[in-house]
Design a protein around this motif. Structure first.
Motif, PDB file in Angstrom:
ATOM      1  N   GLU A 151       0.830  -1.209   0.000  1.00  0.00           N
ATOM      2  CA  GLU A 151       0.000   0.000   0.000  1.00  0.00           C
ATOM      3  C   GLU A 151       0.859   1.252   0.000  1.00  0.00           C
ATOM      4  N   LYS A 152       1.957   1.210   0.833  1.00  0.00           N
ATOM      5  CA  LYS A 152       2.854   2.366   0.842  1.00  0.00           C
ATOM      6  C   LYS A 152       3.513   2.561  -0.516  1.00  0.00           C
ATOM      7  N   GLN A 153       3.946   1.431  -1.130  1.00  0.00           N
ATOM      8  CA  GLN A 153       4.549   1.528  -2.465  1.00  0.00           C
ATOM      9  C   GLN A 153       3.548   2.085  -3.480  1.00  0.00           C
ATOM     10  N   ALA A 154       2.294   1.577  -3.383  1.00  0.00           N
ATOM     11  CA  ALA A 154       1.269   2.101  -4.289  1.00  0.00           C
ATOM     12  C   ALA A 154       1.019   3.583  -4.032  1.00  0.00           C
ATOM     13  N   ALA A 155       0.949   3.935  -2.705  1.00  0.00           N
ATOM     14  CA  ALA A 155       0.749   5.356  -2.367  1.00  0.00           C
ATOM     15  C   ALA A 155       1.925   6.207  -2.832  1.00  0.00           C
ATOM     16  N   ALA A 156       3.163   5.642  -2.617  1.00  0.00           N
ATOM     17  CA  ALA A 156       4.348   6.386  -3.072  1.00  0.00           C
ATOM     18  C   ALA A 156       4.347   6.534  -4.584  1.00  0.00           C
ATOM     19  N   LYS A 157       3.940   5.448  -5.264  1.00  0.00           N
ATOM     20  CA  LYS A 157       3.872   5.524  -6.725  1.00  0.00           C
ATOM     21  C   LYS A 157       2.836   6.550  -7.169  1.00  0.00           C
ATOM     22  N   ALA A 158       1.655   6.505  -6.482  1.00  0.00           N
ATOM     23  CA  ALA A 158       0.618   7.494  -6.809  1.00  0.00           C
ATOM     24  C   ALA A 158       1.080   8.902  -6.489  1.00  0.00           C
ATOM     25  N   ALA A 159       1.787   9.034  -5.314  1.00  0.00           N
ATOM     26  CA  ALA A 159       2.296  10.363  -4.943  1.00  0.00           C
ATOM     27  C   ALA A 159       3.342  10.840  -5.941  1.00  0.00           C
ATOM     28  N   ALA A 160       4.213   9.881  -6.381  1.00  0.00           N
ATOM     29  CA  ALA A 160       5.226  10.258  -7.373  1.00  0.00           C
ATOM     30  C   ALA A 160       4.572  10.676  -8.689  1.00  0.00           C
ATOM     31  N   LYS A 161       3.527   9.911  -9.052  1.00  0.00           N
ATOM     32  CA  LYS A 161       2.818  10.269 -10.284  1.00  0.00           C
ATOM     33  C   LYS A 161       2.140  11.625 -10.144  1.00  0.00           C
ATOM     34  N   GLN A 162       1.499  11.828  -8.938  1.00  0.00           N
ATOM     35  CA  GLN A 162       0.857  13.124  -8.682  1.00  0.00           C
ATOM     36  C   GLN A 162       1.881  14.245  -8.677  1.00  0.00           C
ATOM     37  N   ALA A 163       3.051  13.960  -8.032  1.00  0.00           N
ATOM     38  CA  ALA A 163       4.117  14.968  -8.008  1.00  0.00           C
ATOM     39  C   ALA A 163       4.606  15.274  -9.414  1.00  0.00           C
ATOM     40  N   GLU A 164       4.694  14.207 -10.234  1.00  0.00           N
ATOM     41  CA  GLU A 164       5.119  14.427 -11.625  1.00  0.00           C
ATOM     42  C   GLU A 164       4.101  15.286 -12.377  1.00  0.00           C
ATOM     43  N   ILE A 165       2.794  14.962 -12.129  1.00  0.00           N
ATOM     44  CA  ILE A 165       1.742  15.754 -12.773  1.00  0.00           C
ATOM     45  C   ILE A 165       1.802  17.199 -12.292  1.00  0.00           C
ATOM     46  N   GLU A 166       1.943  17.361 -10.925  1.00  0.00           N
ATOM     47  CA  GLU A 166       2.017  18.719 -10.385  1.00  0.00           C
ATOM     48  C   GLU A 166       3.255  19.456 -10.882  1.00  0.00           C
ATOM     49  N   GLN A 167       4.377  18.717 -11.004  1.00  0.00           N
ATOM     50  CA  GLN A 167       5.596  19.363 -11.517  1.00  0.00           C
ATOM     51  C   GLN A 167       5.394  19.810 -12.959  1.00  0.00           C
ATOM     52  N   ALA A 168       4.772  18.904 -13.762  1.00  0.00           N
ATOM     53  CA  ALA A 168       4.504  19.283 -15.149  1.00  0.00           C
ATOM     54  C   ALA A 168       3.564  20.485 -15.206  1.00  0.00           C
ATOM     55  N   TYR A 169       2.530  20.466 -14.326  1.00  0.00           N
ATOM     56  CA  TYR A 169       1.599  21.594 -14.292  1.00  0.00           C
ATOM     57  C   TYR A 169       2.309  22.876 -13.855  1.00  0.00           C
ATOM     58  N   ALA A 170       3.161  22.729 -12.792  1.00  0.00           N
ATOM     59  CA  ALA A 170       3.905  23.906 -12.323  1.00  0.00           C
ATOM     60  C   ALA A 170       4.840  24.428 -13.415  1.00  0.00           C
ATOM     61  N   LEU A 171       5.482  23.477 -14.145  1.00  0.00           N
ATOM     62  CA  LEU A 171       6.364  23.894 -15.235  1.00  0.00           C
ATOM     63  C   LEU A 171       5.565  24.608 -16.331  1.00  0.00           C
ATOM     64  N   LYS A 172       4.394  24.052 -16.628  1.00  0.00           N
ATOM     65  CA  LYS A 172       3.548  24.689 -17.632  1.00  0.00           C
ATOM     66  C   LYS A 172       3.099  26.067 -17.166  1.00  0.00           C
ATOM     67  N   GLN A 173       2.701  26.139 -15.851  1.00  0.00           N
ATOM     68  CA  GLN A 173       2.310  27.435 -15.292  1.00  0.00           C
ATOM     69  C   GLN A 173       3.455  28.435 -15.329  1.00  0.00           C
ATOM     70  N   ALA A 174       4.672  27.911 -15.002  1.00  0.00           N
ATOM     71  CA  ALA A 174       5.839  28.796 -15.025  1.00  0.00           C
ATOM     72  C   ALA A 174       6.111  29.288 -16.450  1.00  0.00           C
ATOM     73  N   GLU A 175       5.972  28.370 -17.430  1.00  0.00           N
ATOM     74  CA  GLU A 175       6.180  28.772 -18.820  1.00  0.00           C
ATOM     75  C   GLU A 175       5.129  29.800 -19.243  1.00  0.00           C
ATOM     76  N   GLN A 176       3.872  29.510 -18.851  1.00  0.00           N
ATOM     77  CA  GLN A 176       2.815  30.474 -19.185  1.00  0.00           C
ATOM     78  C   GLN A 176       3.065  31.817 -18.517  1.00  0.00           C
ATOM     79  N   LYS A 177       3.497  31.753 -17.229  1.00  0.00           N
ATOM     80  CA  LYS A 177       3.779  32.996 -16.503  1.00  0.00           C
ATOM     81  C   LYS A 177       4.938  33.740 -17.154  1.00  0.00           C
ATOM     82  N   ALA A 178       5.990  32.945 -17.577  1.00  0.00           N
ATOM     83  CA  ALA A 178       7.131  33.575 -18.242  1.00  0.00           C
ATOM     84  C   ALA A 178       6.698  34.225 -19.560  1.00  0.00           C
ATOM     85  N   GLU A 179       5.849  33.502 -20.305  1.00  0.00           N
ATOM     86  CA  GLU A 179       5.338  34.075 -21.552  1.00  0.00           C
ATOM     87  C   GLU A 179       4.513  35.326 -21.276  1.00  0.00           C
ATOM     88  N   LYS A 180       3.693  35.237 -20.201  1.00  0.00           N
ATOM     89  CA  LYS A 180       2.867  36.400 -19.850  1.00  0.00           C
ATOM     90  C   LYS A 180       3.742  37.577 -19.448  1.00  0.00           C
TER      91      LYS A 180
END
Length: 413
Positions: A151-180
């Motif tokens: 369960e911890k491994q699954a949670a860690a995997k889900a958290a890593a996936k969520q972190a990856e999604i959030e990082q990608a979103y943050a990177l996209k937001q940063a790019e959008q903010k930089a463009e803005k």
């Protein structure tokens, strides 16, 4: 919820435990019988077999022949005396009895030991059962730990996936903010360029208007001079006319005087004509003078209005120039301060507003955070600019008062 994967080895282990727990009583019974049998065999081999009883042979001895007349005597039977064999047999019986007693005692002891062994076996069985229960609990704990780990491994995997999604979103937001920000900077640069063009256009227009007013003033001065010249010429002409009239009147008066004697009435008429001519000449001179004065006043008023308009325009141009100067100083000071600002790490998107008070020598007297970013490191980095100096402050005290204090918004890229 994650399922628990049980390996074949664990399944076999569990089956073995079940079979062991099921066959426990049977094994205990078999072991008990084996122990009792072994005890009987062990203690029975020391027993001495009973000796075979020796048969006592009785010898019948026939009576001797006697005389028939002899008196009859009772028949004498041969009674054998106790022999050594009988005593030995009795001794053996005693020994056998003692051995049997000892065998009984040994059997009791063997039974007692068997019971003890059985109790030990029961204790061993209980210990084995407890060990099996402990192993079962250990297996269950291991399975639970594996489940928790999965369960911890699954949670860690889900958290890593969520972190990856959030990082990608943050990177996209940063790019959008930089463009803005880039677009805003380009827009600001374009606005500054447009402001410069508008300022140049306004300066050109003001210069053209000032030149026009200067030309109008020059033309007015020329017109004033021309009017004064014309008034002077008219006054001169009127004066010459008056002089001519006066001279003519004098000549006429002189002629009349010469003819005074002849014509008193003519003299009187000449005098009246002279006075009338003088009066008319004076009236004409006064009228010309009044006309010239009126034209002079009109020209003076026109020039005064033009001077007021020129002064007003000069004031507007000066105010615009002063406003441009204030904006230039503010922009230069803000640029110098922001260039000296060290943006803290991990502060993207934060912003704070500060009121900065300057000194006449270009140093920073105080920095007050009027709108905090909520991050102490970010606010402290702004307050650290207190030691910065050499800012381009204006020499004019009035302009310096317009620039100071300066409110600046700090934004982390």
């Amino acid at each position: 919820m994650n399922s628990i994967n049980v390996t074949p080895e664990r399944q076999r282990h569990g089956m073995t435990q079940d079979s062991n727990s099921a066959s426990g009583p049977l094994v205990f019974t078999v072991v008990l019988h084996i122990v009792v049998l072994a005890a009987f065999i062990w203690f029975g081999r020391n027993l001495v077999p009973l000796p075979e009883p020796k048969h006592i042979k009785a010898v019948m001895i026939s009576a001797p022949k006697t005389d028939s007349n002899a008196p009859a005597t009772p028949e004498q039977t041969s009674t054998p005396a106790p022999s050594n064999a009988t005593a030995k047999a009795a001794e053996q019986r005693e020994q056998l009895k003692a051995q049997r007693e000892e065998a009984k005692a040994e059997t009791a002891r063997a039974e007692k030991r068997a019971i003890e062994v059985a109790a030990a076996a029961v204790a061993a069985q209980k210990a084995e059962a407890l060990a099996a229960e402990h192993r079962q609990k250990q297996i269950e704990r291991t399975q639970a730990q594996e489940k928790v780990l999965q369960e911890k491994q699954a949670a860690a995997k889900a958290a890593a996936k969520q972190a990856e999604i959030e990082q990608a979103y943050a990177l996209k937001q940063a790019e959008q903010k930089a463009e803005k920000l880039k677009a805003e900077r380009l827009k600001a640069l374009a606005q500054q360029e447009e402001a410069k063009k508008a300022q140049l256009k306004a300066d050109e227009k003001a210069r053209a208007h000032a030149e026009k007013l200067a030309q109008q003033k020059t033309d007015a001065e020329l017109a004033k001079k021309q009017a004064a010249k014309e008034a002077a010429e008219n006054a001169k002409q009127l004066k010459e006319n008056a002089n001519k009239d006066a001279k003519a009147a004098q000549e006429k008066a002189a002629k009349l005087e010469k003819e005074k004697a002849a014509k008193e009435q003519a003299f009187s008429d000449a005098k009246e004509a002279k006075e009338k001519a003088a009066k008319e000449a004076k009236e004409k001179a006064n009228a010309a003078k009044a006309s010239a004065e009126a034209r002079r006043k009109l020209l003076t008023q026109s020039l005064g209005d033009d001077d007021a308009e020129v002064s007003n325009l000069k004031g507007q141009v000066a105010a615009q120039a002063k406003a441009n100067s204030i904006g230039k100083y503010k922009s230069q000071i803000e640029s110098r301060i922001k260039n000296a600002w060290k943006v803290p790490s991990a502060s993207s998107g934060l912003k704070a507003t500060a009121r900065i008070t300057l000194t006449p020598d270009g140093s920073i007297a105080s920095i007050v955070i009027t709108s905090s970013s909520g991050n102490d490191d970010f606010d402290t980095s702004i307050k650290a600019l207190r030691s910065h100096g050499g800012l381009p402050v204006p020499d004019d005290s009035d302009t310096f008062r317009q620039v100071n204090p300066l409110v600046i918004t700090f934004r982390a890229p």
